[in-house]
Design a protein around this motif. Sequence first.
Motif, mmCIF file in Angstrom:
data_model
loop_
_atom_site.group_PDB
_atom_site.id
_atom_site.type_symbol
_atom_site.label_atom_id
_atom_site.label_comp_id
_atom_site.label_asym_id
_atom_site.label_seq_id
_atom_site.Cartn_x
_atom_site.Cartn_y
_atom_site.Cartn_z
ATOM 1 N N GLY A 283 -35.826 -84.140 84.734
ATOM 2 C CA GLY A 283 -36.423 -82.968 84.085
ATOM 3 C C GLY A 283 -36.457 -81.726 84.964
ATOM 4 O O GLY A 283 -36.557 -80.603 84.457
ATOM 5 N N TRP A 284 -36.371 -81.914 86.275
ATOM 6 C CA TRP A 284 -36.358 -80.735 87.166
ATOM 7 C C TRP A 284 -34.981 -80.066 87.230
ATOM 8 O O TRP A 284 -34.869 -78.888 87.576
ATOM 9 C CB TRP A 284 -36.738 -81.149 88.597
ATOM 10 C CG TRP A 284 -38.202 -81.064 88.924
ATOM 11 C CD1 TRP A 284 -39.001 -82.080 89.367
ATOM 12 C CD2 TRP A 284 -39.048 -79.902 88.868
ATOM 13 N NE1 TRP A 284 -40.292 -81.624 89.578
ATOM 14 C CE2 TRP A 284 -40.338 -80.283 89.272
ATOM 15 C CE3 TRP A 284 -38.840 -78.564 88.494
ATOM 16 C CZ2 TRP A 284 -41.414 -79.402 89.332
ATOM 17 C CZ3 TRP A 284 -39.921 -77.667 88.552
ATOM 18 C CH2 TRP A 284 -41.186 -78.097 88.958
ATOM 19 N N ALA A 285 -33.904 -80.843 86.954
ATOM 20 C CA ALA A 285 -32.556 -80.362 87.253
ATOM 21 C C ALA A 285 -32.256 -79.002 86.629
ATOM 22 O O ALA A 285 -31.563 -78.183 87.226
ATOM 23 C CB ALA A 285 -31.521 -81.400 86.802
ATOM 24 N N ASP A 286 -32.817 -78.738 85.439
ATOM 25 C CA ASP A 286 -32.544 -77.445 84.789
ATOM 26 C C ASP A 286 -33.742 -76.504 84.868
ATOM 27 O O ASP A 286 -33.814 -75.532 84.115
ATOM 28 C CB ASP A 286 -32.106 -77.663 83.334
ATOM 29 C CG ASP A 286 -33.121 -78.487 82.547
ATOM 30 O OD1 ASP A 286 -34.147 -78.907 83.137
ATOM 31 O OD2 ASP A 286 -32.897 -78.719 81.345
ATOM 32 N N LYS A 287 -34.692 -76.802 85.778
ATOM 33 C CA LYS A 287 -35.890 -75.960 85.895
ATOM 34 C C LYS A 287 -36.125 -75.517 87.334
ATOM 35 O O LYS A 287 -37.218 -75.066 87.686
ATOM 36 C CB LYS A 287 -37.118 -76.728 85.383
ATOM 37 C CG LYS A 287 -37.004 -77.124 83.919
ATOM 38 C CD LYS A 287 -38.083 -78.097 83.484
ATOM 39 C CE LYS A 287 -37.749 -78.682 82.120
ATOM 40 N NZ LYS A 287 -36.579 -79.589 82.138
ATOM 41 N N LEU A 288 -35.101 -75.647 88.175
ATOM 42 C CA LEU A 288 -35.284 -75.370 89.600
ATOM 43 C C LEU A 288 -35.676 -73.913 89.855
ATOM 44 O O LEU A 288 -36.373 -73.611 90.823
ATOM 45 C CB LEU A 288 -34.005 -75.721 90.369
ATOM 46 C CG LEU A 288 -33.620 -77.208 90.302
ATOM 47 C CD1 LEU A 288 -32.254 -77.445 90.932
ATOM 48 C CD2 LEU A 288 -34.674 -78.065 90.997
ATOM 49 N N ALA A 289 -35.244 -73.043 88.968
ATOM 50 C CA ALA A 289 -35.571 -71.625 89.143
ATOM 51 C C ALA A 289 -37.071 -71.370 88.997
ATOM 52 O O ALA A 289 -37.571 -70.322 89.404
ATOM 53 C CB ALA A 289 -34.804 -70.790 88.126
ATOM 54 N N TYR A 290 -37.776 -72.343 88.403
ATOM 55 C CA TYR A 290 -39.213 -72.170 88.190
ATOM 56 C C TYR A 290 -40.040 -73.002 89.172
ATOM 57 O O TYR A 290 -41.243 -73.125 89.028
ATOM 58 C CB TYR A 290 -39.579 -72.580 86.757
ATOM 59 C CG TYR A 290 -38.751 -71.865 85.715
ATOM 60 C CD1 TYR A 290 -39.092 -70.574 85.309
ATOM 61 C CD2 TYR A 290 -37.606 -72.450 85.185
ATOM 62 C CE1 TYR A 290 -38.326 -69.901 84.384
ATOM 63 C CE2 TYR A 290 -36.829 -71.783 84.252
ATOM 64 C CZ TYR A 290 -37.188 -70.510 83.860
ATOM 65 O OH TYR A 290 -36.420 -69.835 82.946
ATOM 66 N N ALA A 291 -39.371 -73.595 90.170
ATOM 67 C CA ALA A 291 -40.065 -74.549 91.038
ATOM 68 C C ALA A 291 -40.749 -73.881 92.221
ATOM 69 O O ALA A 291 -41.344 -74.556 93.058
ATOM 70 C CB ALA A 291 -39.078 -75.611 91.533
ATOM 71 N N GLY A 292 -40.652 -72.554 92.310
ATOM 72 C CA GLY A 292 -41.334 -71.860 93.400
ATOM 73 C C GLY A 292 -40.507 -71.723 94.662
ATOM 74 O O GLY A 292 -41.030 -71.437 95.732
ATOM 75 N N PHE A 293 -39.194 -71.916 94.547
ATOM 76 C CA PHE A 293 -38.325 -71.758 95.713
ATOM 77 C C PHE A 293 -37.364 -70.590 95.522
ATOM 78 O O PHE A 293 -36.237 -70.607 96.014
ATOM 79 C CB PHE A 293 -37.538 -73.051 95.971
ATOM 80 C CG PHE A 293 -38.428 -74.246 96.193
ATOM 81 C CD1 PHE A 293 -39.144 -74.383 97.360
ATOM 82 C CD2 PHE A 293 -38.561 -75.214 95.215
ATOM 83 C CE1 PHE A 293 -39.979 -75.473 97.563
ATOM 84 C CE2 PHE A 293 -39.392 -76.317 95.405
ATOM 85 C CZ PHE A 293 -40.098 -76.443 96.581
ATOM 86 N N GLY A 294 -37.781 -69.595 94.771
ATOM 87 C CA GLY A 294 -36.920 -68.451 94.511
ATOM 88 C C GLY A 294 -36.168 -68.625 93.207
ATOM 89 O O GLY A 294 -36.162 -69.709 92.622
ATOM 90 N N PRO A 295 -35.513 -67.544 92.765
ATOM 91 C CA PRO A 295 -34.910 -67.552 91.432
ATOM 92 C C PRO A 295 -33.669 -68.436 91.315
ATOM 93 O O PRO A 295 -33.339 -68.878 90.223
ATOM 94 C CB PRO A 295 -34.545 -66.081 91.211
ATOM 95 C CG PRO A 295 -34.456 -65.495 92.583
ATOM 96 C CD PRO A 295 -35.407 -66.245 93.438
#
Lengths: 289, 475
Positions: free
Chosen positions: B131-143
């Motif tokens: 579930g993270w694979a397509d949400k990395l931009a929202y994980a708090g590590f930059g855009p």
Amino acid sequence: MSDNGTRLGVRKTYKLYIGGAFPRSESGRSYAVTSSKGRFLANAARASRKDARDAVVAARKAFPGWSGATPYNRGQVLYRVAEMLEGRRAQFVTEITDADGVPARKAGELVDLAVDRLVWYAGWADKIASVFGAVNPVAGPYLNVSKPEPTGVVAVVAPPMGPLLGLVSVFAPVIVTGNTCVVVASERAPLPAVTLAEVLATSDVPGGVVNILTGRQPELAPWLAGHMDVNGIDLTGCPADLALECERAAAENLKRVLRPQQTDWLADPGTSRMTAFLETKTVWHPAGV
Amino acid sequence: MRFEYAPAPESRDVVEIQPSYGLFIEGRFTDGGGAAFKTVNPATEETLAEVARADEADVDRAVAAARKAFGTWSALPGAERAKYLFRIARIIQERARELAVLETLDNGKPIRESRDVDVPLVAAHFFYYAGWADKLAYAGFGPAPRPLGVAAQVIPWNFPLMMLAWKIAPALACGNTVVLKPAETTPLTALAFAEICVQAGLPAGVVNIVTGPGATGAALVAHPGVDKVAFTGSTRVGREIARTVAGGRKKVTLELGGKAANIVFEDAPLDQAVEGIVNGIFFNQGHVCCAGSRLLVAEPIQDELLAALRRRLATLRVGDPMDKNTDVGAINSAAQLARITELVEAGEAEGATRWSPACDLPERGYWFAPTVFTGVAQSHRIAREEVFGPVLSVLTFRTPAEAVEKANNTPYGLSAGVWTEKGSRILWMADRLRAGVVWANTFNRFDPVSPFGGYKESGYGREGGRHGLEAYLDV
């Protein structure tokens, strides 16, 4: 500094800053510091292995109090450092001009940036846990909370350039989260670091939270890297061969290591220098009646 | 009271073990350059299969395959990578019983644990990171956080498939490709996982599995084509890895040993605490890095608690891991049994008092009875060194401050436990314990969303949760 035709200036003795006090090196050694143009400025203390160890003891002793202080309090103290630094602006302009050979206007900008950087980091004290902590939705009847905590005692090898701004940029992110530190100042330009120690000493920073050593970085850094009561090390000021030696020594007790990297001290620093020396603690508790 | 149990054996027919296994490189099973080695069932000493030994050339091939696959894999839309991981999670669920049996045969842990703990957590871990694979931009590590490249992953024998999941799921979700080396004594579920990758249609080279001894792992970690090293295992090897990667560009996370304190205050709910103590140290035969191996008990309740603990231990069923009623299975290897035996003998020699419940151990296989030491001093080896076996050291304390002092008096800092009914005391203790996981009124709970990892010499970096992504991103 104020030599003129009628009066001989009273020079300052540049010493170490350990546990809130200003001792000379126990080794009795010093080294001549010159300006960028080769003019003699002062004899700085040349710290020894024993001084480094004393500094670690002071940092360890300060850790429970500083890490246990409220984030609000730590933020206030860092803001106070910025206030005191602002008040000494002229003195730092002179020292930076001497050290780097930059015009006074440029030196003034660098001091201003250092003050602003302290204010920026001060504000992080009570926000870092909100940004990097979490409530984790585990698959069961438990409350599960993660929060960042300081790593402990961190050794910092300050960058050779940027005797004030570079220094502030490496120690502020370490201490704002509750770590205590032992800083090895720029070997080339250590005098602003000692003057900064005077700022810290008058800024409600508890003794031992920041300890500043002047001397030979290749002599001091490996002792700190191998010290078993140091939890992390920032190798920013190390050239490649010294960084390699220090990272190997740091493996002995698995210190957190921040490797040297190209850094523009004028740019937005981001959060990585804070997170490099944070641990994540996760606490579980069952929910039930 | 003694309860008699009829045997309740799980069937080993649900898994088909091949006589020999190759390395899994670039989507295919291939021979290894080194001499094949045997993996045995520690409960019976029977050989389960022959497994290929990867030499340096094999490691080189595997890293090259991972590098070749990296470009395409990292360029896939996150949503597509996610779907591969969801597929893998589903296949793990579909083959759960087979995987549990295989894990128990190769590792020696009770089927109850591999079936109810290990395999469900493995599937959950893949679901979570999918579930993270397509949400990395929202994980708090930059855009737009970037993957690191090729990840070298070396895992231990105590939770073979679970450790594989903890390593591979976040690595793949973030867009890395991996070369994983399972432990020498427990390679079989990793090789079954290789088949699962094939079933899922995972592109060749995204996951590569190289089997072998420590030397294979050392070659993998030192390989110049690797961008990231993730290791779970002993602090001694962790230290070697930290030295190996020094001065380079490889990003490293290490999850190492522990010597956790499990602290019981006088107001603790005693029956629950006893269950927590038992789960803390005898779960998985004590082969757990975060095991509660030091029991710190408040002096006034020492006698009462130890009496209750001894009563409870007398009911533990030690023996055939394939029996569904078994609580404590086999020690994973002869070498580990020797290590446990050596430390226990040191405990006796240094003056601590040893106690075990009466239990019949099988004649073949590697076994160690649940053991409790009382009268343990902080200086004893059994209070300082990680036993990694079913051995509990009991110490006492009088004040909360003393409990904190003793709990933190270790170079490790992986986990800790606190048992008390007083909420403010839990929070006070949790603040002061220098450990990455604190279980309050519970112990040995794991979840994919919950960050796990140590302070001090227990290593660095976190696995699990949003925090676990950082290890596999260029941040």
